[in-house]
Design an enzyme around this catalytic site. Structure first.
Site, PDB file in Angstrom:
ATOM      1  N   LYS A 126       3.455   1.363  -3.925  1.00  0.00           N
ATOM      2  CA  LYS A 126       2.845   0.600  -5.030  1.00  0.00           C
ATOM      3  C   LYS A 126       3.640   0.710  -6.336  1.00  0.00           C
ATOM      4  O   LYS A 126       3.579  -0.183  -7.174  1.00  0.00           O
ATOM      5  CB  LYS A 126       1.401   1.060  -5.260  1.00  0.00           C
ATOM      6  CG  LYS A 126       0.477   0.659  -4.131  1.00  0.00           C
ATOM      7  CD  LYS A 126      -0.959   1.034  -4.406  1.00  0.00           C
ATOM      8  CE  LYS A 126      -1.807   0.640  -3.204  1.00  0.00           C
ATOM      9  NZ  LYS A 126      -3.233   0.711  -3.464  1.00  0.00           N
ATOM     10  N   GLY A 178     -15.078   4.133  -0.372  1.00  0.00           N
ATOM     11  CA  GLY A 178     -14.157   3.135  -0.919  1.00  0.00           C
ATOM     12  C   GLY A 178     -14.231   1.756  -0.290  1.00  0.00           C
ATOM     13  O   GLY A 178     -13.414   0.882  -0.609  1.00  0.00           O
ATOM     14  N   THR A 183       0.831  -1.198   0.000  1.00  0.00           N
ATOM     15  CA  THR A 183       0.000   0.000   0.000  1.00  0.00           C
ATOM     16  C   THR A 183       0.868   1.251   0.000  1.00  0.00           C
ATOM     17  O   THR A 183       2.083   1.184  -0.224  1.00  0.00           O
ATOM     18  CB  THR A 183      -1.066  -0.068   1.125  1.00  0.00           C
ATOM     19  OG1 THR A 183      -1.934   1.036   0.974  1.00  0.00           O
ATOM     20  CG2 THR A 183      -0.493  -0.088   2.521  1.00  0.00           C
ATOM     21  N   ASN A 216      -5.139  17.451 -10.662  1.00  0.00           N
ATOM     22  CA  ASN A 216      -4.281  17.254  -9.487  1.00  0.00           C
ATOM     23  C   ASN A 216      -3.651  18.582  -9.109  1.00  0.00           C
ATOM     24  O   ASN A 216      -3.365  19.414  -9.957  1.00  0.00           O
ATOM     25  CB  ASN A 216      -3.184  16.222  -9.803  1.00  0.00           C
ATOM     26  CG  ASN A 216      -2.479  15.756  -8.552  1.00  0.00           C
ATOM     27  OD1 ASN A 216      -3.136  15.322  -7.605  1.00  0.00           O
ATOM     28  ND2 ASN A 216      -1.167  15.860  -8.516  1.00  0.00           N
ATOM     29  N   ASN A 257      -0.208  -3.935  -6.098  1.00  0.00           N
ATOM     30  CA  ASN A 257      -0.695  -4.004  -4.710  1.00  0.00           C
ATOM     31  C   ASN A 257      -0.697  -5.428  -4.151  1.00  0.00           C
ATOM     32  O   ASN A 257      -1.013  -5.620  -2.977  1.00  0.00           O
ATOM     33  CB  ASN A 257      -2.090  -3.376  -4.580  1.00  0.00           C
ATOM     34  CG  ASN A 257      -3.186  -4.310  -5.029  1.00  0.00           C
ATOM     35  OD1 ASN A 257      -2.996  -5.098  -5.948  1.00  0.00           O
ATOM     36  ND2 ASN A 257      -4.320  -4.249  -4.374  1.00  0.00           N
ATOM     37  N   GLY A 273      -0.747   7.209  -5.976  1.00  0.00           N
ATOM     38  CA  GLY A 273      -0.425   5.817  -6.270  1.00  0.00           C
ATOM     39  C   GLY A 273      -1.572   4.993  -6.833  1.00  0.00           C
ATOM     40  O   GLY A 273      -1.352   4.111  -7.655  1.00  0.00           O
TER      41      GLY A 273
HETATM   42  P1  ATR Z   1       1.874   9.931  -3.738  1.00  0.00           P
HETATM   43  O1  ATR Z   1       1.580  11.348  -4.193  1.00  0.00           O
HETATM   44  O2  ATR Z   1       3.192   9.786  -3.079  1.00  0.00           O
HETATM   45  O3  ATR Z   1       1.569   8.902  -4.776  1.00  0.00           O
HETATM   46  P2  ATR Z   1      -0.598   9.316  -2.523  1.00  0.00           P
HETATM   47  O4  ATR Z   1      -1.021   9.321  -1.094  1.00  0.00           O
HETATM   48  O5  ATR Z   1      -0.811   8.104  -3.324  1.00  0.00           O
HETATM   49  O6  ATR Z   1       0.907   9.714  -2.530  1.00  0.00           O
HETATM   50  O7  ATR Z   1      -1.308  10.532  -3.296  1.00  0.00           O
HETATM   51  C1  ATR Z   1      -1.698  11.652  -2.654  1.00  0.00           C
HETATM   52  C2  ATR Z   1      -2.646  12.422  -3.563  1.00  0.00           C
HETATM   53  O8  ATR Z   1      -3.394  13.321  -2.772  1.00  0.00           O
HETATM   54  C3  ATR Z   1      -1.914  13.266  -4.602  1.00  0.00           C
HETATM   55  O9  ATR Z   1      -2.707  13.363  -5.744  1.00  0.00           O
HETATM   56  C4  ATR Z   1      -1.821  14.606  -3.879  1.00  0.00           C
HETATM   57  O10 ATR Z   1      -1.703  15.728  -4.719  1.00  0.00           O
HETATM   58  P3  ATR Z   1      -0.247  16.321  -5.102  1.00  0.00           P
HETATM   59  O11 ATR Z   1       0.308  15.375  -6.117  1.00  0.00           O
HETATM   60  O12 ATR Z   1      -0.562  17.652  -5.674  1.00  0.00           O
HETATM   61  O13 ATR Z   1       0.542  16.368  -3.835  1.00  0.00           O
HETATM   62  C5  ATR Z   1      -3.158  14.653  -3.214  1.00  0.00           C
HETATM   63  N1  ATR Z   1      -3.208  15.570  -2.081  1.00  0.00           N
HETATM   64  C6  ATR Z   1      -2.673  15.379  -0.858  1.00  0.00           C
HETATM   65  N2  ATR Z   1      -2.936  16.445  -0.064  1.00  0.00           N
HETATM   66  C7  ATR Z   1      -3.662  17.324  -0.816  1.00  0.00           C
HETATM   67  C8  ATR Z   1      -4.274  18.597  -0.571  1.00  0.00           C
HETATM   68  N3  ATR Z   1      -4.183  19.204   0.633  1.00  0.00           N
HETATM   69  N4  ATR Z   1      -4.958  19.182  -1.558  1.00  0.00           N
HETATM   70  C9  ATR Z   1      -5.066  18.579  -2.765  1.00  0.00           C
HETATM   71  N5  ATR Z   1      -4.520  17.379  -3.076  1.00  0.00           N
HETATM   72  C10 ATR Z   1      -3.834  16.747  -2.106  1.00  0.00           C
END
Ligand code: ATR
Length: 279
Positions: free
Chosen positions: A66, A248, A62, A151, A87, A129
Protein backbone atom coordinates in the site's frame (compact mmCIF):
# COMPACT_ATOMS: atom_id res chain seq x y z
CA UNK A 1 -12.91 -8.17 -21.25
CA UNK A 2 -12.26 -5.55 -18.54
CA UNK A 3 -9.78 -6.93 -16.09
CA UNK A 4 -9.56 -5.92 -12.42
CA UNK A 5 -7.00 -7.17 -9.91
CA UNK A 6 -6.23 -7.30 -6.23
CA UNK A 7 -2.48 -7.47 -5.75
CA UNK A 8 -0.56 -8.39 -2.61
CA UNK A 9 1.63 -11.01 -1.02
CA UNK A 10 0.23 -13.25 0.36
CA UNK A 11 -3.06 -12.91 -1.52
CA UNK A 12 -4.85 -16.27 -1.23
CA UNK A 13 -6.93 -15.04 1.73
CA UNK A 14 -8.42 -12.07 -0.17
CA UNK A 15 -12.19 -12.12 -0.53
CA UNK A 16 -12.21 -9.16 -2.92
CA UNK A 17 -12.60 -11.32 -6.09
CA UNK A 18 -15.65 -13.07 -4.60
CA UNK A 19 -17.28 -9.76 -3.72
CA UNK A 20 -16.50 -7.75 -6.88
CA UNK A 21 -17.41 -10.61 -9.24
CA UNK A 22 -20.70 -10.96 -7.33
CA UNK A 23 -21.38 -7.27 -7.94
CA UNK A 24 -20.44 -7.54 -11.65
CA UNK A 25 -22.96 -10.36 -11.96
CA UNK A 26 -25.61 -8.55 -9.93
CA UNK A 27 -25.32 -5.44 -12.10
CA UNK A 28 -25.12 -7.41 -15.36
CA UNK A 29 -21.62 -6.16 -16.14
CA UNK A 30 -20.71 -9.27 -18.08
CA UNK A 31 -17.57 -7.90 -19.74
CA UNK A 32 -15.61 -7.62 -16.49
CA UNK A 33 -13.64 -9.99 -14.32
CA UNK A 34 -11.80 -9.48 -11.02
CA UNK A 35 -8.84 -11.68 -10.09
CA UNK A 36 -6.25 -11.97 -7.34
CA UNK A 37 -2.57 -11.87 -8.20
CA UNK A 38 0.40 -12.55 -5.95
CA UNK A 39 3.13 -10.07 -6.89
CA UNK A 40 6.61 -9.04 -5.84
CA UNK A 41 7.82 -5.48 -5.35
CA UNK A 42 9.54 -5.58 -8.76
CA UNK A 43 6.15 -6.18 -10.48
CA UNK A 44 4.48 -2.99 -9.23
CA UNK A 45 5.80 -0.66 -11.95
CA UNK A 46 4.51 -2.96 -14.69
CA UNK A 47 1.07 -3.27 -13.09
CA UNK A 48 0.75 0.52 -12.99
CA UNK A 49 1.82 0.66 -16.65
CA UNK A 50 -0.86 -1.87 -17.51
CA UNK A 51 -3.46 0.35 -15.87
CA UNK A 52 -2.09 3.31 -17.82
CA UNK A 53 -2.33 1.48 -21.16
CA UNK A 54 -5.76 0.02 -20.39
CA UNK A 55 -4.77 -3.66 -20.16
CA UNK A 56 -5.99 -3.59 -16.56
CA UNK A 57 -9.06 -1.50 -15.72
CA UNK A 58 -8.69 -1.20 -11.96
CA UNK A 59 -6.56 -2.48 -9.09
CA UNK A 60 -6.89 -2.96 -5.36
CA UNK A 61 -3.62 -2.98 -3.50
CA UNK A 62 -3.18 -4.86 -0.26
CA UNK A 63 -0.47 -5.90 2.21
CA UNK A 64 2.46 -5.21 1.93
CA UNK A 65 2.37 -2.78 -1.06
CA UNK A 66 0.00 0.00 0.00
CA UNK A 67 2.93 2.37 0.59
CA UNK A 68 5.34 1.14 -2.10
CA UNK A 69 2.85 1.56 -4.97
CA UNK A 70 2.86 5.30 -4.30
CA UNK A 71 6.24 5.53 -6.08
CA UNK A 72 4.75 4.50 -9.44
CA UNK A 73 1.42 6.33 -9.70
CA UNK A 74 0.86 9.65 -11.52
CA UNK A 75 -1.46 11.36 -9.08
CA UNK A 76 -3.18 10.75 -5.77
CA UNK A 77 -6.17 11.80 -3.67
CA UNK A 78 -6.07 13.96 -0.53
CA UNK A 79 -6.50 10.87 1.64
CA UNK A 80 -3.47 9.27 0.02
CA UNK A 81 -1.41 12.39 0.57
CA UNK A 82 -2.37 12.36 4.26
CA UNK A 83 -1.93 8.65 4.84
CA UNK A 84 0.77 7.71 2.32
CA UNK A 85 -1.33 4.61 1.73
CA UNK A 86 -2.95 3.54 -1.57
CA UNK A 87 -5.46 0.70 -1.88
CA UNK A 88 -7.20 1.54 -5.19
CA UNK A 89 -5.90 2.48 -8.65
CA UNK A 90 -8.12 4.22 -11.18
CA UNK A 91 -7.26 5.51 -14.65
CA UNK A 92 -8.34 9.13 -15.15
CA UNK A 93 -7.38 11.18 -18.24
CA UNK A 94 -4.50 8.85 -19.07
CA UNK A 95 -3.16 9.14 -15.55
CA UNK A 96 -3.06 6.39 -12.93
CA UNK A 97 -4.53 7.90 -9.79
CA UNK A 98 -4.11 6.31 -6.35
CA UNK A 99 -7.00 6.43 -3.90
CA UNK A 100 -7.42 5.29 -0.33
CA UNK A 101 -10.87 3.81 0.28
CA UNK A 102 -9.78 2.14 3.54
CA UNK A 103 -10.20 5.41 5.37
CA UNK A 104 -13.70 6.00 4.01
CA UNK A 105 -14.65 2.36 4.61
CA UNK A 106 -13.52 2.63 8.22
CA UNK A 107 -15.42 5.90 8.75
CA UNK A 108 -18.65 4.47 7.36
CA UNK A 109 -18.29 1.31 9.48
CA UNK A 110 -18.24 3.38 12.67
CA UNK A 111 -20.98 5.72 11.53
CA UNK A 112 -23.28 2.82 10.62
CA UNK A 113 -22.56 1.37 14.05
CA UNK A 114 -23.72 4.71 15.57
CA UNK A 115 -20.29 5.30 17.06
CA UNK A 116 -19.03 8.88 17.16
CA UNK A 117 -15.47 9.82 18.05
CA UNK A 118 -16.47 13.14 19.63
CA UNK A 119 -14.79 13.54 23.04
CA UNK A 120 -13.47 10.00 22.92
CA UNK A 121 -10.14 8.48 23.89
CA UNK A 122 -8.76 5.95 21.46
CA UNK A 123 -6.03 3.33 21.67
CA UNK A 124 -4.65 2.18 18.31
CA UNK A 125 -2.59 -1.03 18.38
CA UNK A 126 -0.16 -1.49 15.48
CA UNK A 127 1.57 0.78 12.97
CA UNK A 128 1.36 -1.23 9.77
CA UNK A 129 0.14 -0.41 6.27
CA UNK A 130 -3.49 0.30 7.17
CA UNK A 131 -2.95 2.15 10.45
CA UNK A 132 -2.37 5.58 8.90
CA UNK A 133 -5.88 5.37 7.35
CA UNK A 134 -7.39 4.71 10.77
CA UNK A 135 -5.41 7.50 12.41
CA UNK A 136 -6.28 9.92 9.64
CA UNK A 137 -10.00 9.21 9.94
CA UNK A 138 -9.99 10.22 13.62
CA UNK A 139 -8.06 13.42 12.90
CA UNK A 140 -10.54 14.24 10.12
CA UNK A 141 -13.47 13.70 12.49
CA UNK A 142 -11.82 16.38 14.64
CA UNK A 143 -13.31 15.74 18.07
CA UNK A 144 -11.24 13.08 19.78
CA UNK A 145 -9.61 13.95 23.07
CA UNK A 146 -6.70 11.56 22.82
CA UNK A 147 -5.21 9.05 20.40
CA UNK A 148 -2.68 6.63 21.87
CA UNK A 149 -0.44 4.85 19.35
CA UNK A 150 1.05 1.59 20.51
CA UNK A 151 3.27 -0.62 18.35
CA UNK A 152 5.71 -3.38 19.23
CA UNK A 153 8.45 -1.57 17.32
CA UNK A 154 8.22 1.93 18.77
CA UNK A 155 9.96 3.67 15.85
CA UNK A 156 7.10 2.77 13.50
CA UNK A 157 4.63 4.38 15.90
CA UNK A 158 6.88 7.43 15.90
CA UNK A 159 6.79 7.65 12.08
CA UNK A 160 3.01 7.47 12.23
CA UNK A 161 2.88 10.17 14.90
CA UNK A 162 5.00 12.49 12.72
CA UNK A 163 2.52 12.01 9.88
CA UNK A 164 -0.48 12.45 12.22
CA UNK A 165 0.93 15.49 14.03
CA UNK A 166 1.07 17.46 10.77
CA UNK A 167 -2.63 16.80 10.17
CA UNK A 168 -3.46 17.56 13.82
CA UNK A 169 -1.68 20.87 13.41
CA UNK A 170 -3.72 21.79 10.34
CA UNK A 171 -6.99 20.71 11.96
CA UNK A 172 -6.55 23.00 14.95
CA UNK A 173 -6.74 20.14 17.46
CA UNK A 174 -4.51 20.21 20.56
CA UNK A 175 -0.93 19.44 19.56
CA UNK A 176 -0.57 16.72 22.20
CA UNK A 177 -3.60 14.80 20.85
CA UNK A 178 -1.43 11.92 19.63
CA UNK A 179 0.73 10.15 22.20
CA UNK A 180 2.94 7.09 21.89
CA UNK A 181 2.64 4.29 24.43
CA UNK A 182 5.22 1.55 24.77
CA UNK A 183 3.94 -1.93 23.93
CA UNK A 184 2.54 -3.46 27.13
CA UNK A 185 2.54 -0.25 29.16
CA UNK A 186 -0.65 0.44 31.11
CA UNK A 187 -2.55 3.63 30.29
CA UNK A 188 -5.89 5.13 31.19
CA UNK A 189 -9.04 3.32 30.00
CA UNK A 190 -10.09 4.32 26.47
CA UNK A 191 -13.48 4.34 24.72
CA UNK A 192 -12.18 2.46 21.68
CA UNK A 193 -9.37 -0.07 21.42
CA UNK A 194 -8.59 -0.96 17.85
CA UNK A 195 -6.36 -3.76 16.64
CA UNK A 196 -4.64 -2.92 13.36
CA UNK A 197 -1.86 -5.50 13.82
CA UNK A 198 -1.82 -8.78 11.96
CA UNK A 199 -1.99 -10.73 15.22
CA UNK A 200 -5.03 -12.99 15.06
CA UNK A 201 -5.01 -13.62 11.32
CA UNK A 202 -3.78 -17.08 12.21
CA UNK A 203 -6.23 -18.78 14.56
CA UNK A 204 -5.24 -18.93 18.23
CA UNK A 205 -2.65 -16.20 17.84
CA UNK A 206 -2.82 -13.91 20.82
CA UNK A 207 -1.98 -10.27 21.22
CA UNK A 208 0.01 -10.46 24.42
CA UNK A 209 -1.49 -7.46 26.12
CA UNK A 210 -3.65 -7.43 29.22
CA UNK A 211 -7.00 -5.63 29.01
CA UNK A 212 -8.54 -7.10 32.21
CA UNK A 213 -9.11 -3.61 33.63
CA UNK A 214 -11.71 -3.06 30.88
CA UNK A 215 -14.10 -5.11 33.04
CA UNK A 216 -14.63 -1.70 34.64
CA UNK A 217 -15.57 -0.11 31.32
CA UNK A 218 -18.18 -2.30 29.68
CA UNK A 219 -19.14 0.34 27.13
CA UNK A 220 -15.66 0.34 25.58
CA UNK A 221 -15.65 -0.86 21.98
CA UNK A 222 -13.01 -3.38 20.91
CA UNK A 223 -12.61 -3.22 17.13
CA UNK A 224 -10.43 -5.70 15.24
CA UNK A 225 -9.76 -4.90 11.58
CA UNK A 226 -9.38 -8.63 10.94
CA UNK A 227 -12.58 -10.24 9.62
CA UNK A 228 -11.29 -13.72 8.94
CA UNK A 229 -11.40 -15.35 11.49
CA UNK A 230 -14.62 -13.62 12.52
CA UNK A 231 -13.71 -13.50 16.18
CA UNK A 232 -10.04 -13.20 17.01
CA UNK A 233 -8.90 -13.89 20.57
CA UNK A 234 -8.73 -10.11 20.98
CA UNK A 235 -12.50 -9.96 20.36
CA UNK A 236 -13.34 -13.18 22.21
CA UNK A 237 -11.64 -11.89 25.37
CA UNK A 238 -13.41 -8.52 25.04
CA UNK A 239 -16.77 -10.28 24.70
CA UNK A 240 -16.09 -12.36 27.80
CA UNK A 241 -15.31 -9.19 29.73
CA UNK A 242 -18.63 -7.70 28.58
CA UNK A 243 -17.15 -5.07 26.25
CA UNK A 244 -18.66 -4.22 22.86
CA UNK A 245 -16.98 -5.82 19.85
CA UNK A 246 -16.75 -5.33 16.10
CA UNK A 247 -14.67 -7.03 13.41
CA UNK A 248 -13.34 -5.70 10.09
CA UNK A 249 -16.01 -7.14 7.82
CA UNK A 250 -18.07 -3.98 7.41
CA UNK A 251 -15.00 -1.83 6.79
CA UNK A 252 -13.94 -4.33 4.13
CA UNK A 253 -17.36 -4.14 2.46
CA UNK A 254 -17.55 -0.34 2.52
CA UNK A 255 -14.02 0.13 1.14
CA UNK A 256 -14.90 -2.29 -1.67
CA UNK A 257 -18.12 -0.42 -2.41
CA UNK A 258 -16.21 2.86 -2.75
CA UNK A 259 -13.69 1.26 -5.14
CA UNK A 260 -16.41 -0.40 -7.24
CA UNK A 261 -18.19 2.93 -7.57
CA UNK A 262 -15.01 4.65 -8.82
CA UNK A 263 -14.48 1.99 -11.48
CA UNK A 264 -18.04 1.51 -12.70
CA UNK A 265 -20.09 4.50 -11.52
CA UNK A 266 -22.38 2.08 -9.70
CA UNK A 267 -22.70 2.01 -5.92
CA UNK A 268 -23.64 -1.56 -5.05
CA UNK A 269 -25.87 -2.27 -2.05
CA UNK A 270 -24.35 -3.48 1.18
CA UNK A 271 -27.08 -5.85 2.31
CA UNK A 272 -27.47 -9.23 4.04
CA UNK A 273 -26.76 -10.98 0.76
CA UNK A 274 -23.21 -9.60 0.49
CA UNK A 275 -22.66 -9.73 4.25
CA UNK A 276 -23.49 -13.45 4.19
CA UNK A 277 -21.49 -14.01 1.02
CA UNK A 278 -18.28 -13.51 2.94
CA UNK A 279 -19.09 -16.08 5.68
P1 ATR B 1 4.03 -3.80 7.68
O1 ATR B 1 4.57 -3.76 9.10
O2 ATR B 1 5.00 -4.31 6.69
O3 ATR B 1 3.32 -2.55 7.29
P2 ATR B 1 1.50 -4.96 8.20
O4 ATR B 1 1.02 -6.36 8.06
O5 ATR B 1 0.76 -3.88 7.55
O6 ATR B 1 2.98 -4.96 7.71
O7 ATR B 1 1.63 -4.59 9.76
C1 ATR B 1 1.83 -5.53 10.70
C2 ATR B 1 1.53 -4.92 12.06
O8 ATR B 1 1.31 -5.97 12.98
C3 ATR B 1 2.69 -4.10 12.62
O9 ATR B 1 2.18 -3.08 13.42
C4 ATR B 1 3.42 -5.15 13.46
O10 ATR B 1 4.19 -4.63 14.51
P3 ATR B 1 5.77 -4.33 14.31
O11 ATR B 1 5.82 -3.07 13.51
O12 ATR B 1 6.26 -4.16 15.69
O13 ATR B 1 6.34 -5.51 13.59
C5 ATR B 1 2.25 -5.89 14.04
N1 ATR B 1 2.59 -7.22 14.51
C6 ATR B 1 2.83 -8.31 13.75
N2 ATR B 1 3.10 -9.38 14.54
C7 ATR B 1 3.03 -8.94 15.84
C8 ATR B 1 3.17 -9.55 17.12
N3 ATR B 1 3.45 -10.87 17.25
N4 ATR B 1 2.99 -8.80 18.21
C9 ATR B 1 2.69 -7.49 18.10
N5 ATR B 1 2.54 -6.83 16.92
C10 ATR B 1 2.70 -7.55 15.80
Amino acid sequence: MNKYLVIGNPIEHSLSPLLHNHWFEKHKISNSIYERRKVEKKDLKKIVEQVRNGEIKGVNVTVPFKKEIFNYIDDSSNEVQLTKSVNTLVKEDNKVVGYNTDQGGFEISLRENKWSSQNKKILILGAGGVTSSILSSFIKANGVVKIYLCNRKREKAEELKTLGDKAVDLSGMKNDTIEIVDWGKKIELCDLVINTTSVGLTKNENIKLNFNNYENKKDALFYDLIYNPKETNFLKDAKLRGNKIMNGKMMFLWQAQLAFQMWTGISPKINDEVINLLD
